[in-house]
Design an enzyme around this catalytic site. Structure first.
Site, mmCIF file in Angstrom:
data_model
loop_
_atom_site.group_PDB
_atom_site.id
_atom_site.type_symbol
_atom_site.label_atom_id
_atom_site.label_comp_id
_atom_site.label_asym_id
_atom_site.label_seq_id
_atom_site.Cartn_x
_atom_site.Cartn_y
_atom_site.Cartn_z
ATOM 1 N N LYS A 92 0.987 -0.697 -0.214
ATOM 2 C CA LYS A 92 0.062 -0.290 0.077
ATOM 3 C C LYS A 92 0.759 0.606 0.083
ATOM 4 O O LYS A 92 1.838 0.828 0.297
ATOM 5 C CB LYS A 92 -1.023 -0.312 1.267
ATOM 6 C CG LYS A 92 -1.610 -1.131 0.984
ATOM 7 C CD LYS A 92 -3.066 -1.553 2.481
ATOM 8 C CE LYS A 92 -3.884 -0.236 2.597
ATOM 9 N NZ LYS A 92 -4.958 -0.250 3.465
ATOM 10 N N HIS B 6 -6.333 1.136 -4.468
ATOM 11 C CA HIS B 6 -7.349 2.192 -3.161
ATOM 12 C C HIS B 6 -8.053 2.417 -4.448
ATOM 13 O O HIS B 6 -7.735 4.342 -3.693
ATOM 14 C CB HIS B 6 -7.570 2.059 -2.013
ATOM 15 C CG HIS B 6 -6.833 1.212 -0.862
ATOM 16 N ND1 HIS B 6 -7.847 -0.308 -1.452
ATOM 17 C CD2 HIS B 6 -5.586 0.880 -0.656
ATOM 18 C CE1 HIS B 6 -7.229 -1.213 -0.674
ATOM 19 N NE2 HIS B 6 -6.516 -0.304 0.185
#
Length: 288
Positions: A21, A39
């Site tokens: 991430k 995301h």
């Protein structure tokens, strides 16, 4: 394996860069093929900035969040353990036993804290998305605490009865939406009659138009895992942490690696999974 961030200067542009991430702010223009949880395709607030960096450098984002099989189901995810940890934290908060800051542990240690012998009074719970990867594990955690949850699937959310959600002590949301749907609860719903005392939003789509629980405006963290939504004689707390699986790092890492490794081996030869994730931007109306 390579030192953190060294890919930016040491890797050819044709390399795949595997992470999890949140890329660093530099370089501003991304030229590589990055495999990570970006995301980026569900309207998250930080998504436009990240996508502009890929567009500027000509790089590619292969978002792990959108690796799907032929039936549209995710094939690699941390959701299994996110569901377990989210439900466990909700139980501990309801009992008044959740302390901050949170610390990593093992499934065995967490389960021992949930044991029914430690229960203070009876509690009821409902799990939204109970038949998915994350939801099943949330039900397991509640079962370890001696709570048999009400399980909601797609039919229950389509015929949404908010009074049922408000009538339980604990609500665990594990459903992942890829299109906007009516919210499960709004701030106005919380002002009426309710038993609900703790929400665990495992999905944690805060800030996105796909957020099914728009009753809070920011994610929590290990230092401050709980936010109070309502005070007074009927307090209501929410736990919305976007890295729940790291609280059981060994179990989560082993399970995730077992799912991802076979797919990495198919990268060079190509596979439908990687082809499909590469088409996500166009399916979402985005261009490189």
């Amino acid at each position: 394996m390579a030192p953190q961030g060294s890919w930016a200067s040491r890797c050819p542009a044709t390399d795949y860069v595997l992470g999890l991430k949140e890329l660093p702010d530099e370089p501003a223009n991304l030229i590589h093929r990055h495999i990570l949880f970006g995301h980026a395709y569900k309207g998250q607030p930080e998504a436009p900035r990240l996508l502009r960096r890929f567009a500027a450098g000509g790089g590619t984002l292969l978002d792990l969040e959108h690796l799907l099989d032929a039936d549209g189901r995710r094939v690699v995810a941390f959701g299994y353990w996110a569901g377990y940890v989210g439900a466990a934290l909700a139980v501990l908060q309801h009992r008044g036993e959740l302390t901050a800051p949170l610390v990593s542990s093992s499934r065995e240690e967490l389960s021992s804290r949930l044991a029914p012998g430690r229960r203070v009074g009876a509690a009821t719970a409902v799990v939204i998305g109970a038949y998915g990867r994350s939801g099943r594990r949330a039900c397991d955690a509640l079962g370890s605490a001696g709570i048999e949850p009400v399980r909601w699937g797609p039919d229950d959310t389509r015929g949404l009865n908010r009074n049922v959600l408000l009538a339980h002590d604990i609500l665990v949301n594990t459903i992942g939406c890829h299109r906007a749907v009516p919210p499960f609860l709004t701030k106005a719903d919380l002002d009426g009659e309710r038993r609900l005392a703790v929400i665990a939003d495992v999905t944690c789509d805060v800030g996105s138009e796909l957020n099914t629980l728009p009753v809070y405006d920011h994610a929590a963290d290990w230092g401050n895992p709980v936010a109070r939504l309502c005070g007074g004689p009927r307090p209501l707390d929410i736990i919305a942490i976007d890295n729940l699986p790291t609280l059981v790092p060994a179990e989560a890492s082993r399970a995730f690696s077992a799912d991802l490794w076979p797919l990495l081996l198919s990268l060079r030869e190509g596979s439908e999974v990687w082809t499909a994730v590469g088409s996500v931007p166009s399916r979402c109306g985005l261009t490189r």
